[in-house]
Design an enzyme around this catalytic site. Sequence first.
Site, PDB file in Angstrom:
ATOM      1  N   MET A  32       0.760  -1.177  -0.065  1.00  0.00           N
ATOM      2  CA  MET A  32       0.008  -0.003   0.118  1.00  0.00           C
ATOM      3  C   MET A  32       0.843   1.293  -0.015  1.00  0.00           C
ATOM      4  SD  MET A  32      -3.645  -0.604   1.891  1.00  0.00           S
ATOM      5  CE  MET A  32      -3.060  -0.213   3.492  1.00  0.00           C
ATOM      6  N   GLY A  33       2.219   1.034  -0.419  1.00  0.00           N
ATOM      7  CA  GLY A  33       3.120   2.155  -0.372  1.00  0.00           C
ATOM      8  C   GLY A  33       3.556   2.701   0.882  1.00  0.00           C
ATOM      9  N   HIS A  36       9.095   1.029   3.485  1.00  0.00           N
ATOM     10  CA  HIS A  36      10.334   1.193   4.172  1.00  0.00           C
ATOM     11  C   HIS A  36      10.999  -0.081   4.019  1.00  0.00           C
ATOM     12  CE1 HIS A  36       7.795  -1.661   6.708  1.00  0.00           C
ATOM     13  NE2 HIS A  36       6.704  -0.872   6.669  1.00  0.00           N
ATOM     14  N   GLY A  38      11.195  -2.727   5.386  1.00  0.00           N
ATOM     15  CA  GLY A  38      10.561  -3.967   5.477  1.00  0.00           C
ATOM     16  C   GLY A  38      10.087  -4.391   4.272  1.00  0.00           C
ATOM     17  N   HIS A  39       9.551  -3.469   3.390  1.00  0.00           N
ATOM     18  CA  HIS A  39       9.007  -3.774   1.782  1.00  0.00           C
ATOM     19  C   HIS A  39      10.075  -4.135   1.159  1.00  0.00           C
ATOM     20  CE1 HIS A  39       5.891  -0.998   3.537  1.00  0.00           C
ATOM     21  NE2 HIS A  39       4.906  -1.903   3.190  1.00  0.00           N
ATOM     22  N   LYS A 151       5.061  -9.897   9.279  1.00  0.00           N
ATOM     23  CA  LYS A 151       4.590  -9.225  10.354  1.00  0.00           C
ATOM     24  C   LYS A 151       2.978  -9.276  10.449  1.00  0.00           C
ATOM     25  CE  LYS A 151       3.922  -4.560  10.387  1.00  0.00           C
ATOM     26  NZ  LYS A 151       2.546  -4.316  10.955  1.00  0.00           N
ATOM     27  N   GLN A 155      -2.945 -12.176   7.984  1.00  0.00           N
ATOM     28  CA  GLN A 155      -3.039 -12.058   6.662  1.00  0.00           C
ATOM     29  C   GLN A 155      -2.233 -13.003   5.619  1.00  0.00           C
ATOM     30  OE1 GLN A 155      -2.933  -7.803   4.664  1.00  0.00           O
ATOM     31  NE2 GLN A 155      -1.171  -8.497   4.163  1.00  0.00           N
ATOM     32  N   SER A 187       6.607  -0.395  10.121  1.00  0.00           N
ATOM     33  CA  SER A 187       5.374  -0.184   9.664  1.00  0.00           C
ATOM     34  C   SER A 187       4.918   1.180   9.368  1.00  0.00           C
ATOM     35  CB  SER A 187       4.119  -0.523  10.760  1.00  0.00           C
ATOM     36  OG  SER A 187       2.872  -0.265  10.400  1.00  0.00           O
ATOM     37  N   SER A 188       4.139   1.185   8.230  1.00  0.00           N
ATOM     38  CA  SER A 188       4.069   2.568   7.831  1.00  0.00           C
ATOM     39  C   SER A 188       3.205   3.494   8.705  1.00  0.00           C
ATOM     40  CB  SER A 188       3.240   2.526   6.223  1.00  0.00           C
ATOM     41  OG  SER A 188       4.001   1.788   5.400  1.00  0.00           O
TER      42      SER A 188
END
Length: 286
Positions: A32-33, A36, A38-39, A151, A155, A187-188
């Site tokens: 979802m943009g 960070h 992690g992505h 994380k 999901q 986390s964002s």
Amino acid sequence: MPLPSVHSVPDLRAVIAGWRAQGFSIGFVPTMGALHAGHIALVRQALTRCDRVAASVFVNPAQFAPGEDFDAYPRTLDADAAKLAEAGCHLLYAPTARAMYPDGFSTTVSLKGPALGLESEARPHFFAGVATVVTKLLTQVSPDVAVFGEKDYQQYLVIKRLAADLDLPVAIEAGETVREADGLALSSRNVYLSGQERQRAARLNVILDDFARDLTEGRAVAEAEAAALKAAHETFDAVDYVTARCAQTLEILGPGPADRPTRVLAAVRVGTTRLIDNRAASRPDR
């Protein structure tokens, strides 16, 4: 070099068809943009598995309930594209809301199994929105491998079950949680935390570590869970859950020592910010 980007399904499929014609395997990382480290770790994991990697950026309105932070959710597409390019990603797919949900859209994915409980109790709309958009993204990109962050453990299990149940020809892989030096999971939404809130947020990692260690050492689930819940209520402004579940199914465990691979999971609120995290707890030696 600027990262190539597409914004519609036909343009996306044209790129994917070109890759397939060259015999490339394809990896995919949906986001979802507000990217960070992690992505980026997920992208790099996909790059080790596939010849070409696409990442999507789409803030999915279907997984936000009224009053949640859809409008406030950080949107940093240019910065996201730069990070993806630096990581070696080959394509950014940034569809519009109209491309994903055109006029007349009326189909959703219905879920049971690992989607029941935990996040579904606090956010009953959430997984239907996630599953619907992920199903669309996986059919649009048609990757060989898709990587999701551990994380968001529930999901991940939901999507793995979805791909198996709907016979989607994609391997669903989990990427390890990336953490700050003090253990807070990236986390964002961490940008919402004030300085004092940020300090308290780091305690979630400690509480889950203690919880997992208690179970690994053979402490009864009911006792270890009660201790973790007490610590969470003493630290955070609200606690949605702190619990131990079967690592494969998220089924509720018995009250005694854990008798199978276990995951400890938590969702708490610090100020107005909701944080989730989890840890593996090894099965005790018997």
